[in-house]
Structures are given as structure tokens and as C-alpha cells.
Design a protein around this motif. Structure first.
Motif, PDB file in Angstrom:
ATOM      1  N   GLN A  25       0.803  -1.228   0.000  1.00  0.00           N
ATOM      2  CA  GLN A  25       0.000   0.000   0.000  1.00  0.00           C
ATOM      3  C   GLN A  25       0.834   1.276   0.000  1.00  0.00           C
ATOM      4  OE1 GLN A  25      -2.613   0.356   3.293  1.00  0.00           O
ATOM      5  NE2 GLN A  25      -1.092  -0.149   4.833  1.00  0.00           N
ATOM      6  N   HIS A  26       2.170   1.170   0.119  1.00  0.00           N
ATOM      7  CA  HIS A  26       2.984   2.393   0.126  1.00  0.00           C
ATOM      8  C   HIS A  26       3.733   2.541  -1.202  1.00  0.00           C
ATOM      9  CE1 HIS A  26       5.361   5.724   1.340  1.00  0.00           C
ATOM     10  NE2 HIS A  26       4.894   5.700   2.581  1.00  0.00           N
ATOM     11  N   ARG A  27       3.603   3.695  -1.817  1.00  0.00           N
ATOM     12  CA  ARG A  27       4.259   3.930  -3.113  1.00  0.00           C
ATOM     13  C   ARG A  27       5.769   3.753  -3.040  1.00  0.00           C
ATOM     14  NH1 ARG A  27       1.338   9.484  -5.255  1.00  0.00           N
ATOM     15  NH2 ARG A  27      -0.650   8.561  -5.882  1.00  0.00           N
ATOM     16  N   ASP A  28       6.385   4.174  -1.937  1.00  0.00           N
ATOM     17  CA  ASP A  28       7.848   4.053  -1.844  1.00  0.00           C
ATOM     18  C   ASP A  28       8.277   2.583  -1.813  1.00  0.00           C
ATOM     19  OD1 ASP A  28       8.051   6.806  -1.787  1.00  0.00           O
ATOM     20  OD2 ASP A  28       8.239   6.919   0.392  1.00  0.00           O
ATOM     21  N   HIS A  29       7.466   1.728  -1.205  1.00  0.00           N
ATOM     22  CA  HIS A  29       7.782   0.286  -1.176  1.00  0.00           C
ATOM     23  C   HIS A  29       7.667  -0.293  -2.585  1.00  0.00           C
ATOM     24  CE1 HIS A  29       6.296   0.052   3.304  1.00  0.00           C
ATOM     25  NE2 HIS A  29       7.243   0.955   3.119  1.00  0.00           N
ATOM     26  N   VAL A  30       6.594   0.073  -3.264  1.00  0.00           N
ATOM     27  CA  VAL A  30       6.393  -0.408  -4.634  1.00  0.00           C
ATOM     28  C   VAL A  30       7.529   0.089  -5.524  1.00  0.00           C
ATOM     29  CG1 VAL A  30       4.836  -0.321  -6.628  1.00  0.00           C
ATOM     30  CG2 VAL A  30       3.897  -0.467  -4.299  1.00  0.00           C
ATOM     31  N   ALA A  31       7.933   1.339  -5.297  1.00  0.00           N
ATOM     32  CA  ALA A  31       8.975   1.935  -6.146  1.00  0.00           C
ATOM     33  C   ALA A  31      10.305   1.204  -5.994  1.00  0.00           C
ATOM     34  CB  ALA A  31       9.138   3.414  -5.796  1.00  0.00           C
ATOM     35  N   ILE A  32      10.746   0.972  -4.766  1.00  0.00           N
ATOM     36  CA  ILE A  32      12.070   0.342  -4.629  1.00  0.00           C
ATOM     37  C   ILE A  32      12.013  -1.108  -5.090  1.00  0.00           C
ATOM     38  CG2 ILE A  32      11.914  -0.372  -2.184  1.00  0.00           C
ATOM     39  CD1 ILE A  32      14.923   0.668  -2.037  1.00  0.00           C
ATOM     40  N   SER A  33      10.868  -1.758  -4.924  1.00  0.00           N
ATOM     41  CA  SER A  33      10.732  -3.116  -5.440  1.00  0.00           C
ATOM     42  C   SER A  33      10.926  -3.124  -6.957  1.00  0.00           C
ATOM     43  CB  SER A  33       9.345  -3.663  -5.073  1.00  0.00           C
ATOM     44  OG  SER A  33       9.223  -4.998  -5.475  1.00  0.00           O
ATOM     45  N   SER A  34      10.347  -2.137  -7.628  1.00  0.00           N
ATOM     46  CA  SER A  34      10.485  -2.047  -9.076  1.00  0.00           C
ATOM     47  C   SER A  34      11.913  -1.697  -9.479  1.00  0.00           C
ATOM     48  CB  SER A  34       9.507  -0.987  -9.598  1.00  0.00           C
ATOM     49  OG  SER A  34       9.514  -0.969 -11.001  1.00  0.00           O
ATOM     50  N   LEU A  35      12.558  -0.824  -8.729  1.00  0.00           N
ATOM     51  CA  LEU A  35      13.952  -0.453  -9.023  1.00  0.00           C
ATOM     52  C   LEU A  35      14.878  -1.664  -8.875  1.00  0.00           C
ATOM     53  CD1 LEU A  35      13.916   2.953  -7.115  1.00  0.00           C
ATOM     54  CD2 LEU A  35      14.232   2.701  -9.586  1.00  0.00           C
ATOM     55  N   VAL A  36      14.651  -2.455  -7.835  1.00  0.00           N
ATOM     56  CA  VAL A  36      15.475  -3.654  -7.628  1.00  0.00           C
ATOM     57  C   VAL A  36      15.227  -4.664  -8.749  1.00  0.00           C
ATOM     58  CG1 VAL A  36      15.820  -5.660  -6.137  1.00  0.00           C
ATOM     59  CG2 VAL A  36      15.651  -3.369  -5.133  1.00  0.00           C
ATOM     60  N   HIS A  37      13.964  -4.857  -9.087  1.00  0.00           N
ATOM     61  CA  HIS A  37      13.634  -5.834 -10.123  1.00  0.00           C
ATOM     62  C   HIS A  37      14.254  -5.441 -11.458  1.00  0.00           C
ATOM     63  CE1 HIS A  37      10.653  -8.018 -12.840  1.00  0.00           C
ATOM     64  NE2 HIS A  37      11.277  -8.963 -12.177  1.00  0.00           N
ATOM     65  N   ASP A  38      14.232  -4.155 -11.761  1.00  0.00           N
ATOM     66  CA  ASP A  38      14.837  -3.669 -13.002  1.00  0.00           C
ATOM     67  C   ASP A  38      16.343  -3.943 -13.017  1.00  0.00           C
ATOM     68  OD1 ASP A  38      14.404  -1.780 -15.458  1.00  0.00           O
ATOM     69  OD2 ASP A  38      16.178  -0.997 -14.434  1.00  0.00           O
ATOM     70  N   THR A  39      16.998  -3.702 -11.883  1.00  0.00           N
ATOM     71  CA  THR A  39      18.440  -3.974 -11.785  1.00  0.00           C
ATOM     72  C   THR A  39      18.714  -5.462 -11.941  1.00  0.00           C
ATOM     73  OG1 THR A  39      18.742  -2.064 -10.325  1.00  0.00           O
ATOM     74  CG2 THR A  39      20.468  -3.749 -10.285  1.00  0.00           C
ATOM     75  N   PHE A  40      17.878  -6.280 -11.311  1.00  0.00           N
ATOM     76  CA  PHE A  40      18.018  -7.738 -11.402  1.00  0.00           C
ATOM     77  C   PHE A  40      17.967  -8.199 -12.859  1.00  0.00           C
ATOM     78  CE2 PHE A  40      15.615 -11.857 -11.363  1.00  0.00           C
ATOM     79  CZ  PHE A  40      16.572 -12.651 -10.754  1.00  0.00           C
ATOM     80  N   LEU A  41      16.981  -7.722 -13.597  1.00  0.00           N
ATOM     81  CA  LEU A  41      16.817  -8.170 -14.980  1.00  0.00           C
ATOM     82  C   LEU A  41      17.908  -7.620 -15.892  1.00  0.00           C
ATOM     83  CD1 LEU A  41      12.948  -7.887 -15.462  1.00  0.00           C
ATOM     84  CD2 LEU A  41      14.291  -9.921 -14.924  1.00  0.00           C
ATOM     85  N   GLY A  43      20.804  -6.466 -15.148  1.00  0.00           N
ATOM     86  CA  GLY A  43      22.156  -6.869 -14.778  1.00  0.00           C
ATOM     87  C   GLY A  43      22.430  -8.343 -15.020  1.00  0.00           C
ATOM     88  N   GLY A  44      21.474  -9.055 -15.600  1.00  0.00           N
ATOM     89  CA  GLY A  44      21.720 -10.451 -15.939  1.00  0.00           C
ATOM     90  C   GLY A  44      21.422 -11.430 -14.819  1.00  0.00           C
ATOM     91  N   LYS A  45      20.589 -11.020 -13.855  1.00  0.00           N
ATOM     92  CA  LYS A  45      20.135 -11.919 -12.768  1.00  0.00           C
ATOM     93  C   LYS A  45      21.319 -12.510 -12.011  1.00  0.00           C
ATOM     94  CE  LYS A  45      16.447 -13.295 -15.959  1.00  0.00           C
ATOM     95  NZ  LYS A  45      17.185 -13.075 -17.229  1.00  0.00           N
ATOM     96  N   LYS A  46      22.303 -11.674 -11.733  1.00  0.00           N
ATOM     97  CA  LYS A  46      23.522 -12.187 -11.084  1.00  0.00           C
ATOM     98  C   LYS A  46      23.306 -12.482  -9.605  1.00  0.00           C
ATOM     99  CE  LYS A  46      27.024 -10.109 -14.098  1.00  0.00           C
ATOM    100  NZ  LYS A  46      26.688  -8.764 -14.583  1.00  0.00           N
ATOM    101  N   PHE A  47      22.437 -11.730  -8.943  1.00  0.00           N
ATOM    102  CA  PHE A  47      22.228 -11.957  -7.510  1.00  0.00           C
ATOM    103  C   PHE A  47      20.924 -12.719  -7.283  1.00  0.00           C
ATOM    104  CE2 PHE A  47      20.942  -7.493  -8.483  1.00  0.00           C
ATOM    105  CZ  PHE A  47      19.591  -7.552  -8.189  1.00  0.00           C
ATOM    106  N   ALA A  48      20.874 -13.387  -6.145  1.00  0.00           N
ATOM    107  CA  ALA A  48      19.610 -14.008  -5.728  1.00  0.00           C
ATOM    108  C   ALA A  48      18.662 -12.901  -5.303  1.00  0.00           C
ATOM    109  CB  ALA A  48      19.859 -14.965  -4.561  1.00  0.00           C
ATOM    110  N   LEU A  49      17.394 -13.016  -5.671  1.00  0.00           N
ATOM    111  CA  LEU A  49      16.403 -11.983  -5.343  1.00  0.00           C
ATOM    112  C   LEU A  49      15.265 -12.605  -4.548  1.00  0.00           C
ATOM    113  CD1 LEU A  49      15.122  -9.195  -5.500  1.00  0.00           C
ATOM    114  CD2 LEU A  49      14.314  -9.750  -7.815  1.00  0.00           C
ATOM    115  N   TYR A  50      15.116 -12.104  -3.317  1.00  0.00           N
ATOM    116  CA  TYR A  50      14.039 -12.571  -2.435  1.00  0.00           C
ATOM    117  C   TYR A  50      13.107 -11.409  -2.097  1.00  0.00           C
ATOM    118  CZ  TYR A  50      16.769 -16.815  -1.435  1.00  0.00           C
ATOM    119  OH  TYR A  50      17.454 -18.001  -1.542  1.00  0.00           O
TER     120      TYR A  50
END
Ligand SMILES: [Zn+2]
Length: 233
Positions: free
Chosen positions: A132-148, A150-157
Motif C-alpha cells: 500500500q505504500h508507493r515508496d515500497h512499490v517503487a524500490i521493489s520495481s527499481l530492484v527488479h529492473d536492476t536484477f533483470l 544486470g543479468g540476474k547475477k544476484f539471488a532476489l528474495y
């Protein structure tokens, strides 16, 4: 740590994380306090085993945007975050956005990716994005973008936090029963954020996740389907 399937089958959780491999772990959160409430027990488990953990906050919890010099929100909450990190033997890092004003555009995706990749993480945690918080949704999206990108180099939980997370169906669990006092101290380090209200709520969730996994208290996670696995403590 065991999967729900293991629990249903009555299998003992195997020690999945090699004791000799030193990991770099980054726990991201929208605000100071989110990584501590959602993953603080897991952070304590990692650092107790000698792994390096960074808590990366999207903002400082400032009261105005842009923050004025000496903004009481950011000065107080930055100090609280640093104290929480000392308790968990982690390091605080800030991504430089503004509380309640998260921006998702190409420039901010690129800036965030540089910050996260500079840490060269083996494992990254972030908010489950239905929140329900925009800032939580935002950082989740920023991390997911980096994950994809960057070639999925790190484990993402993905993790859950308090009353903010919706529709979260975790599959992996970390036993936090033995480290609850440090988790509590780290959450109460955020004294300006009414821990007497929020900590009991998080404990209710930890007891529920413990019931699911066969522990007294547990934190629960969902790995990205393309993520490396078996890197929980
Ligand atoms: Zn938050």
C-alpha cells in the motif's frame, strides 16, 4: 530454513548455505525501518555467520521534499537507521530519493542500478510489490529492473512488512527465534516511528510464519522465479 513442502512432508531442513562462502547481502526498503522490521532477524542470522549486510533505504524519511537543511525527519531517522544497523552489525546506505515522493523514470532506474551494482551483492531482498505504500512499490520495481538488466547475477528474495503488504504467499522461511532480542532492539532503534504499535504487529506475522514453517518465530520469503536459490541463512 526449509520450504513449505519440506514442512508438509516432515523433512528436516537441510543446511543449505555453505558455512565457508562469505556473502554480500543487500536488504532494500522504502524507508528507514522497513528492512529491519521485515528482515531484521534474517540480517542478524547472516551477520552472526560472518556475512556482510547492507541496509539500502530509498530515502531518509525526510518531512519535506526536497529536504531542507537539518530536516528533523531526515536527521532523526538517519541516526535511528545507523543505530539499528550497529545493532544488526550491518551498514546503512541511502539511495537519495525523497519520502513519499518516489520517482520511477529512466534516470532514476539508472541511478539506482549504479548504487545497487556498486555493492556487488550475492543476495538482495526487497518489498513484495503488492503493497500500500508507493515508496515500497517503487524500490521493489527499481530492484527488479536492476536484477533483470544486470543479468540476474544476484539471488532476489521478496519480503513482507507489517500491515503494508498484500497477497504475499512465501515459500521459504528463516528461523529467527534465537535472534528476536536483537531484532526487537533494531526495530526499537526507530523510536520516532511508534515501535510499540508496529513491533507487536510484526511479531504477530512472525508467529504466523513460524506456525507455517515449524519454528517459534520465522521470517518468510518468496524467491524470484529466475533467482539463484539456497542462499538464506
Ligand atoms: Zn516503509
Amino acid at each position: 530454513m526449509g520450504t513449505r513442502r519440506d514442512f508438509l512432508l516432515g523433512l528436516a531442513a537441510a543446511p543449505l548455505l555453505a558455512q565457508t562462502a562469505k556473502l554480500k547481502v543487500v536488504v532494500t526498503g522504502g524507508h528507514p525501518g522497513d528492512p529491519e522490521y521485515g528482515c531484521g532477524g534474517t540480517v542478524a542470522r547472516y551477520t552472526d555467520r560472518g556475512h556482510e549486510v547492507v541496509l539500502l533505504y530509498l530515502n531518509h524519511g525526510e518531512k519535506s521534499c526536497p529536504a531542507s537543511a537539518g530536516d528533523p525527519g531526515s536527521t532523526v531517522r538517519t541516526a535511528e537507521a545507523q543505530q539499528a544497523c550497529r545493532i544488526l552489525r550491518a551498514r546503512a546506505l541511502f539511495a537519495g530519493q525523497c519520502d513519499g515522493h518516489a520517482v520511477l523514470d529512466n534516470a532514476h532506474y539508472d541511478d539506482f542500478r549504479k548504487v545497487l551494482e556498486a555493492e556487488q551483492p550475492d543476495v538482495v531482498f526487497t518489498h513484495w510489490p503488492v503493497d500500500q505504500h508507493r515508496d515500497h512499490v517503487a524500490i521493489s520495481s527499481l530492484v527488479h529492473d536492476t536484477f533483470l538488466r544486470g543479468g540476474k547475477k544476484f539471488a532476489l528474495y521478496y519480503y513482507e512488512v507489517g500491515e503494508d503488504t498484500f497477497m504475499f504467499s512465501p515459500t521459504e522461511y528463516v528461523d529467527i527465534s534465537s535472534v528476536e532480542p536483537r531484532l526487537r532492539a533494531a526495530c526499537y532503534a526507530h523510536a520516532s516511528q511508534t515501535p510499540d504499535r508496529f513491533y507487536p504487529e510484526q511479531m504477530r506475522i512472525s508467529r504466523f510464519r513460524g506456525d507455517e514453517s515449524g519454528y517459534l518465530l520465522a521470517e518468510a520469503f518468496l524467491p524470484h522465479i529466475r533467482s539463484r536459490r539456497n542462499l538464506l541463512p
